[in-house]
Motif scaffolding. Structure first.
Motif, PDB file in Angstrom:
ATOM      1  N   ASP A   1       0.820  -1.209   0.000  1.00 32.56           N
ATOM      2  CA  ASP A   1       0.000   0.000   0.000  1.00 32.56           C
ATOM      3  C   ASP A   1       0.856   1.261   0.000  1.00 32.56           C
ATOM      4  OD1 ASP A   1       0.866  -0.598   2.584  1.00 32.56           O
ATOM      5  OD2 ASP A   1      -0.994   0.019   3.555  1.00 32.56           O
ATOM      6  N   ILE A   2       1.904   1.284   0.795  1.00 31.15           N
ATOM      7  CA  ILE A   2       2.776   2.454   0.857  1.00 31.15           C
ATOM      8  C   ILE A   2       3.588   2.574  -0.434  1.00 31.15           C
ATOM      9  CG2 ILE A   2       4.614   3.610   2.147  1.00 31.15           C
ATOM     10  CD1 ILE A   2       1.859   3.422   3.595  1.00 31.15           C
ATOM     11  N   ALA A   3       3.978   1.440  -1.005  1.00 33.88           N
ATOM     12  CA  ALA A   3       4.670   1.462  -2.296  1.00 33.88           C
ATOM     13  C   ALA A   3       3.776   2.097  -3.363  1.00 33.88           C
ATOM     14  CB  ALA A   3       5.070   0.048  -2.714  1.00 33.88           C
ATOM     15  N   SER A   4       2.492   1.799  -3.303  1.00 33.51           N
ATOM     16  CA  SER A   4       1.544   2.379  -4.264  1.00 33.51           C
ATOM     17  C   SER A   4       1.463   3.891  -4.093  1.00 33.51           C
ATOM     18  CB  SER A   4       0.155   1.766  -4.069  1.00 33.51           C
ATOM     19  OG  SER A   4       0.199   0.390  -4.301  1.00 33.51           O
ATOM     20  N   PHE A   5       1.393   4.332  -2.849  1.00 28.77           N
ATOM     21  CA  PHE A   5       1.348   5.768  -2.582  1.00 28.77           C
ATOM     22  C   PHE A   5       2.614   6.455  -3.097  1.00 28.77           C
ATOM     23  CE2 PHE A   5       2.555   9.301   0.237  1.00 28.77           C
ATOM     24  CZ  PHE A   5       1.551  10.196  -0.093  1.00 28.77           C
ATOM     25  N   HIS A   6       3.767   5.895  -2.785  1.00 23.45           N
ATOM     26  CA  HIS A   6       5.022   6.508  -3.237  1.00 23.45           C
ATOM     27  C   HIS A   6       5.148   6.485  -4.763  1.00 23.45           C
ATOM     28  CE1 HIS A   6       6.927   5.989   0.986  1.00 23.45           C
ATOM     29  NE2 HIS A   6       6.476   7.214   0.818  1.00 23.45           N
ATOM     30  N   SER A   7       4.620   5.441  -5.396  1.00 23.92           N
ATOM     31  CA  SER A   7       4.629   5.372  -6.860  1.00 23.92           C
ATOM     32  C   SER A   7       3.775   6.487  -7.449  1.00 23.92           C
ATOM     33  CB  SER A   7       4.111   4.012  -7.333  1.00 23.92           C
ATOM     34  OG  SER A   7       4.960   2.978  -6.899  1.00 23.92           O
ATOM     35  N   GLU A   8       2.613   6.693  -6.855  1.00 22.40           N
ATOM     36  CA  GLU A   8       1.735   7.772  -7.326  1.00 22.40           C
ATOM     37  C   GLU A   8       2.416   9.118  -7.167  1.00 22.40           C
ATOM     38  OE1 GLU A   8      -0.967  11.057  -7.338  1.00 22.40           O
ATOM     39  OE2 GLU A   8       0.248  10.422  -5.628  1.00 22.40           O
ATOM     40  N   GLN A   9       3.053   9.330  -6.034  1.00 20.31           N
ATOM     41  CA  GLN A   9       3.740  10.599  -5.793  1.00 20.31           C
ATOM     42  C   GLN A   9       4.857  10.817  -6.803  1.00 20.31           C
ATOM     43  OE1 GLN A   9       3.185  13.090  -2.795  1.00 20.31           O
ATOM     44  NE2 GLN A   9       1.454  12.240  -3.897  1.00 20.31           N
ATOM     45  N   ALA A  10       5.574   9.756  -7.136  1.00 23.56           N
ATOM     46  CA  ALA A  10       6.660   9.859  -8.107  1.00 23.56           C
ATOM     47  C   ALA A  10       6.129  10.325  -9.458  1.00 23.56           C
ATOM     48  CB  ALA A  10       7.380   8.519  -8.245  1.00 23.56           C
ATOM     49  N   LEU A  11       5.078   9.687  -9.944  1.00 19.12           N
ATOM     50  CA  LEU A  11       4.530  10.062 -11.250  1.00 19.12           C
ATOM     51  C   LEU A  11       3.911  11.451 -11.204  1.00 19.12           C
ATOM     52  CD1 LEU A  11       3.984   9.414 -14.178  1.00 19.12           C
ATOM     53  CD2 LEU A  11       1.919   8.172 -13.451  1.00 19.12           C
ATOM     54  N   GLN A  12       3.167  11.736 -10.152  1.00 17.99           N
ATOM     55  CA  GLN A  12       2.533  13.051 -10.020  1.00 17.99           C
ATOM     56  C   GLN A  12       3.586  14.171 -10.037  1.00 17.99           C
ATOM     57  OE1 GLN A  12       0.459  15.708  -6.596  1.00 17.99           O
ATOM     58  NE2 GLN A  12      -0.056  13.554  -6.528  1.00 17.99           N
ATOM     59  N   LEU A  13       4.637  14.022  -9.262  1.00 12.49           N
ATOM     60  CA  LEU A  13       5.648  15.074  -9.196  1.00 12.49           C
ATOM     61  C   LEU A  13       6.453  15.177 -10.484  1.00 12.49           C
ATOM     62  CD1 LEU A  13       6.917  14.858  -5.517  1.00 12.49           C
ATOM     63  CD2 LEU A  13       5.324  16.493  -6.536  1.00 12.49           C
ATOM     64  N   TYR A  14       6.677  14.057 -11.154  1.00 13.05           N
ATOM     65  CA  TYR A  14       7.393  14.139 -12.430  1.00 13.05           C
ATOM     66  C   TYR A  14       6.542  14.873 -13.458  1.00 13.05           C
ATOM     67  CZ  TYR A  14      11.457  13.044 -15.182  1.00 13.05           C
ATOM     68  OH  TYR A  14      12.629  13.161 -15.893  1.00 13.05           O
ATOM     69  N   LEU A  15       5.250  14.588 -13.474  1.00 15.10           N
ATOM     70  CA  LEU A  15       4.335  15.328 -14.352  1.00 15.10           C
ATOM     71  C   LEU A  15       4.376  16.816 -14.043  1.00 15.10           C
ATOM     72  CD1 LEU A  15       1.265  12.967 -14.468  1.00 15.10           C
ATOM     73  CD2 LEU A  15       2.193  14.153 -16.467  1.00 15.10           C
ATOM     74  N   LYS A  16       4.306  17.158 -12.781  1.00 11.68           N
ATOM     75  CA  LYS A  16       4.335  18.569 -12.385  1.00 11.68           C
ATOM     76  C   LYS A  16       5.684  19.196 -12.720  1.00 11.68           C
ATOM     77  CE  LYS A  16       0.744  18.393  -8.884  1.00 11.68           C
ATOM     78  NZ  LYS A  16       0.407  18.599  -7.473  1.00 11.68           N
ATOM     79  N   SER A  17       6.746  18.417 -12.646  1.00  8.75           N
ATOM     80  CA  SER A  17       8.061  18.913 -13.033  1.00  8.75           C
ATOM     81  C   SER A  17       8.057  19.345 -14.492  1.00  8.75           C
ATOM     82  CB  SER A  17       9.112  17.821 -12.808  1.00  8.75           C
ATOM     83  OG  SER A  17      10.324  18.139 -13.446  1.00  8.75           O
ATOM     84  N   LEU A  18       7.529  18.491 -15.337  1.00  6.86           N
ATOM     85  CA  LEU A  18       7.475  18.809 -16.764  1.00  6.86           C
ATOM     86  C   LEU A  18       6.553  19.995 -17.026  1.00  6.86           C
ATOM     87  CD1 LEU A  18       8.481  17.987 -19.539  1.00  6.86           C
ATOM     88  CD2 LEU A  18       6.633  16.324 -19.651  1.00  6.86           C
ATOM     89  N   LEU A  19       5.383  19.992 -16.408  1.00  4.17           N
ATOM     90  CA  LEU A  19       4.441  21.097 -16.607  1.00  4.17           C
ATOM     91  C   LEU A  19       4.994  22.421 -16.093  1.00  4.17           C
ATOM     92  CD1 LEU A  19       1.149  19.216 -15.767  1.00  4.17           C
ATOM     93  CD2 LEU A  19       1.776  20.190 -17.998  1.00  4.17           C
ATOM     94  N   SER A  20       5.810  22.377 -15.043  1.00  4.86           N
ATOM     95  CA  SER A  20       6.355  23.624 -14.491  1.00  4.86           C
ATOM     96  C   SER A  20       7.350  24.278 -15.447  1.00  4.86           C
ATOM     97  CB  SER A  20       7.005  23.379 -13.125  1.00  4.86           C
ATOM     98  OG  SER A  20       8.221  22.681 -13.256  1.00  4.86           O
ATOM     99  N   ARG A  21       7.801  23.549 -16.442  1.00  5.93           N
ATOM    100  CA  ARG A  21       8.684  24.151 -17.447  1.00  5.93           C
ATOM    101  C   ARG A  21       7.898  25.040 -18.397  1.00  5.93           C
ATOM    102  NH1 ARG A  21      13.537  19.976 -18.810  1.00  5.93           N
ATOM    103  NH2 ARG A  21      14.478  21.917 -19.505  1.00  5.93           N
ATOM    104  N   PHE A  22       6.578  24.874 -18.421  1.00  3.30           N
ATOM    105  CA  PHE A  22       5.710  25.686 -19.270  1.00  3.30           C
ATOM    106  C   PHE A  22       5.005  26.788 -18.498  1.00  3.30           C
ATOM    107  CE2 PHE A  22       5.930  21.581 -21.447  1.00  3.30           C
ATOM    108  CZ  PHE A  22       6.266  22.000 -22.728  1.00  3.30           C
ATOM    109  N   TYR A  23       4.833  26.611 -17.204  1.00  4.31           N
ATOM    110  CA  TYR A  23       4.116  27.568 -16.362  1.00  4.31           C
ATOM    111  C   TYR A  23       5.052  28.085 -15.272  1.00  4.31           C
ATOM    112  CZ  TYR A  23       0.077  25.112 -18.357  1.00  4.31           C
ATOM    113  OH  TYR A  23      -0.823  24.544 -19.209  1.00  4.31           O
ATOM    114  N   SER A  24       4.677  29.197 -14.676  1.00  2.00           N
ATOM    115  CA  SER A  24       5.504  29.719 -13.582  1.00  2.00           C
ATOM    116  C   SER A  24       5.464  28.797 -12.364  1.00  2.00           C
ATOM    117  CB  SER A  24       5.045  31.128 -13.199  1.00  2.00           C
ATOM    118  OG  SER A  24       3.694  31.114 -12.797  1.00  2.00           O
ATOM    119  N   GLU A  25       4.377  28.063 -12.217  1.00  2.00           N
ATOM    120  CA  GLU A  25       4.290  27.052 -11.178  1.00  2.00           C
ATOM    121  C   GLU A  25       3.424  25.923 -11.703  1.00  2.00           C
ATOM    122  OE1 GLU A  25       1.010  28.213  -7.993  1.00  2.00           O
ATOM    123  OE2 GLU A  25       2.634  29.663  -8.091  1.00  2.00           O
TER     124      GLU A  25
END
Length: 137
Positions: free
Chosen positions: A28-52
């Motif tokens: 269960d915790i592995a699933s949560f950390h996996s979700e966080q990894a993908l979510q933050l990587y997506l936000k990392s890429l999107l932040s290159r287009f937006y100020s935040e």
């Protein structure tokens, strides 16, 4: 440090945590950390287009935002690749979204290996997009 680099660094740490969680049998915790990894990587890429990066946590919505951005810069080839990924991996992405809440609050049976696999596949796609757009992740 630029925001996109910080978010990517955190995403990569969450991936390591997810793998360690699985080695301990903490699906269960592995699933949560996996979700966080993908979510933050997506936000990392999107932040290159937006100020935040966009607010929110649903990875399918974040992928939808990425598709819009890619279309706006006339990279329909990459937008199509993201659309295909989301369509082909919808079930796994739903599992990740459920893991965001359920693994923290309830006793749930979530396949941590599947969650980690889909997170890694998504991050691989995002890395390819970064290289395509900026020549470096």
């Amino acid at each position: 440090m630029k925001l996109h680099r910080k978010l990517k660094e955190r995403a990569e740490k969450f991936l390591v945590e997810a793998e360690e969680d699985l080695s301990r049998g903490w699906e269960d915790i592995a699933s949560f950390h996996s979700e966080q990894a993908l979510q933050l990587y997506l936000k990392s890429l999107l932040s290159r287009f937006y100020s935040e990066p966009p607010r929110g946590h649903e990875v399918r919505k974040l992928f939808g935002e990425l598709i819009k951005v890619l279309r706006s810069i006339e990279r329909n080839d990459l937008a199509k690749e993201v659309e295909d990924f989301v369509r082909e991996n919808r079930e796994g992405l739903v599992v990740l979204e459920e893991a965001y809440f359920a693994s923290r609050y309830w006793d749930v049976d979530i396949d941590g290996r599947k969650a980690l696999e889909i997170a890694k596949k998504g991050i691989e796609l995002l890395k390819r997009i970064e290289v395509e757009l900026w020549s470096t992740p």
